[in-house]
Design a protein around this motif. Structure first.
Motif, short mmCIF file in Angstrom:
data_model
loop_
_atom_site.label_atom_id
_atom_site.label_comp_id
_atom_site.label_asym_id
_atom_site.label_seq_id
_atom_site.Cartn_x
_atom_site.Cartn_y
_atom_site.Cartn_z
N LYS A 262 0.85 -1.18 0.00
CA LYS A 262 0.00 0.00 0.00
C LYS A 262 0.89 1.23 0.00
O LYS A 262 1.72 1.42 0.90
N MET A 263 0.74 2.06 -1.03
CA MET A 263 1.50 3.31 -1.14
C MET A 263 0.55 4.49 -1.08
O MET A 263 -0.47 4.49 -1.78
N VAL A 264 0.88 5.46 -0.26
CA VAL A 264 0.04 6.65 -0.09
C VAL A 264 0.89 7.89 -0.39
O VAL A 264 1.81 8.22 0.35
N ASP A 265 0.58 8.54 -1.52
CA ASP A 265 1.28 9.77 -1.92
C ASP A 265 2.81 9.63 -1.82
O ASP A 265 3.50 10.47 -1.23
N VAL A 266 3.33 8.59 -2.41
CA VAL A 266 4.77 8.32 -2.34
C VAL A 266 5.52 9.19 -3.35
O VAL A 266 5.13 9.29 -4.52
N ASN A 267 6.60 9.82 -2.86
CA ASN A 267 7.46 10.66 -3.71
C ASN A 267 8.91 10.25 -3.52
O ASN A 267 9.36 10.04 -2.39
#
Length: 490
Positions: A262-267
């Motif tokens: 699960k990735m949330v707003d990954v930069n």
């Protein structure tokens, strides 16, 4: 007066580790002919062309009759199937995770510096390389270090040099390896242009997308050249006898969580260069995903976050196997859930490992085997070696095998522990058509028992049928997330 053949080969013999590869081979490459060498992995295609380029010794006669009136360099240039670069101290050995750390800052040349040095060595005008960089979508990588490039980007760098030099004979081993669809099309256009200027081509590939200037085809069978002048060539590889999948791989993985990723707003950024931008993605247990995108779109970086290799994962909201990244788990805790193959991992694998030890090391996620295996695990290694048809190679060094067989060994290593998440990043690079088909059938069979899959592949015709969903990246951003049906992939 009849023209002499451009390349004239008689009674060529070549052995590798006491095994005869080429046997009294005879071949003529006439002026203006452009060839594709097809065939089974390990049949001697690369060995033959390296001998023509003078890179390896052989017995027999190889005569190259350059055109003295041509403005093109009287040279044979051989482009390897992959690129071995060195750091500024001349060292070629790197470890896999080093690509993603900040410790290697300024340790390798940039793309621009590499091209400047090559142009100076060959006496080439730099302004002539810029259209090639644009055509292959490589102009934006000028400031990138060599170690930061993906396998597809390294391939482009090799091709840029070759197209810039325009030697009288250009040999490319697997020209389309790692290239996206647009780059493959543009490469063929560039190859058409240089053949019109007098460059002759020998391409080693099993693909069907070669340029129109290709007019001759050859396969090596039992050490001899078998040639043809038709484009209508089907699968040249022998049918692999389908064996029963080992029983231990029929069992469903034991899942630690329903949430694999699960990735949330990954930069992710390197200095001012942003590689991934606001990535949101979830992978549930048992799902089968296709990850796609042009070269340089961020696919390799995205995968490095999942397999624990990227240090910036701690600075993002990233969950792996139900746990927030940075909550106390080690990189080895993450890797025990994952089976991984990628071109980069292959580059950096232990060159001293035997086939048997390489596959066995998959139980412990190590690059090499450093402990004794219990009988049950030894039996599983032997089963998998038999399944992949590697029994006669099991005590050989991995690097002693043809590239296709090396990849099969690493694929066996990847699945040996029946992982929860299988990450296959262009797993069929270097495999011939039948090996590719065989491996993807295995993936389908494995995934029918509930394994989770993330599969990276540029060729739509070389994908497992089990894939259900697709995520598409462009310039570091998610452009498409969709469900698929098998008709799209067939």
């Amino acid at each position: 007066m009849m023209l002499k053949p451009f390349v004239y080969i008689q009674n060529l013999n070549l052995s590798y580790r006491n095994k005869a590869v080429l046997k009294d081979l005879y071949w003529e490459v006439n002026v203006c002919q452009n060839w594709v060498l097809w065939g089974e992995s390990g049949s001697g295609k690369t060995s033959l062309t390296k001998a023509i380029a003078g890179l390896i010794p052989s017995q027999g006669s190889i005569e190259i009759n350059y055109n003295a009136q041509s403005k093109l360099p009287a040279e044979v240039l051989f482009v390897e199937s992959w690129y071995q670069f060195k750091n500024l101290e001349g060292v070629a050995n790197f470890y896999y995770q080093q690509r993603y750390t900040s410790l290697q800052a300024n340790d390798t040349l940039t793309v621009h510096a590499e091209l400047v040095a090559y142009g100076k060595e060959k006496g080439l005008h730099f302004d002539l390389v810029e259209p090639i960089l644009e055509a292959l979508g490589f102009a934006t990588f000028a400031s990138s270090q060599l170690i930061e490039l993906s396998s597809g980007e390294h391939k482009k760098l090799q091709l840029v040099k070759a197209l810039w030099l325009k030697p009288q004979l250009l040999i490319i081993d697997q020209p389309y390896t790692g290239l996206d669809a647009a780059s493959r099309k543009n490469l063929n256009t560039l190859l058409e242009q240089i053949t019109a200027e007098g460059v002759q081509l020998i391409l080693i590939c099993n693909d069907l997308e070669f340029p129109e200037s290709i007019d001759s085809f050859a396969e090596i069978i039992d050490g001899q050249i078998v040639s043809s002048f038709s484009r209508e060539i089907g699968d040249l590889s022998p049918e692999i006898h389908k064996k029963k999948i080992p029983a231990f791989l029929k069992e469903s993985p034991i899942y630690s969580s329903n949430d694999m990723v699960k990735m949330v707003d990954v930069n992710i950024s390197y200095g001012e260069k942003q590689v991934l931008k606001n990535i949101n993605w979830e992978v549930k247990a048992g799902e089968k995903w296709l990850l796609q995108g042009p070269n340089g779109s961020g696919k390799s970086t995205l995968l490095s976050l999942i397999n624990g290799d990227h240090p910036q994962s701690y600075a993002n909201e990233l969950y792996l196997f139900g746990n927030r990244r940075g909550s106390g788990e080690s990189i080895w805790d993450i890797k025990q859930h994952i089976g991984l193959i990628s071109p980069e991992f292959h580059w950096y694998f232990d060159a001293t490992s035997t086939v048997w030890k390489c596959i066995a090391s998959g139980f412990y996620d190590t690059v090499g085997l450093f402990q004794q295996l219990p009988y049950s695990k030894r039996a599983q290694v032997d089963e998998l070696i038999e399944y992949f048809g590697l029994t006669e190679n099991k005590n050989e060094l991995l690097t002693a095998l043809p590239l296709g067989k090396q990849r099969l060994v690493l694929l066996a290593r990847t699945i040996i522990k029946n992982p929860e998440l299988l990450i296959l990043d262009e797993p069929c690079q270097g495999l011939d058509q039948q090996q590719t088909k065989h491996f993807n059938q295995l993936v389908d069979e494995l995934c029918s028992n509930g394994m989770t899959l993330i599969y990276v592949g540029h060729f739509e015709s070389q994908l497992p049928t089990c894939i259900e969903k697709r995520i598409l990246l462009e310039k570091g951003e998610v452009k498409v997330v969709e469900s698929l049906n098998t008709e799209i992939l067939s």
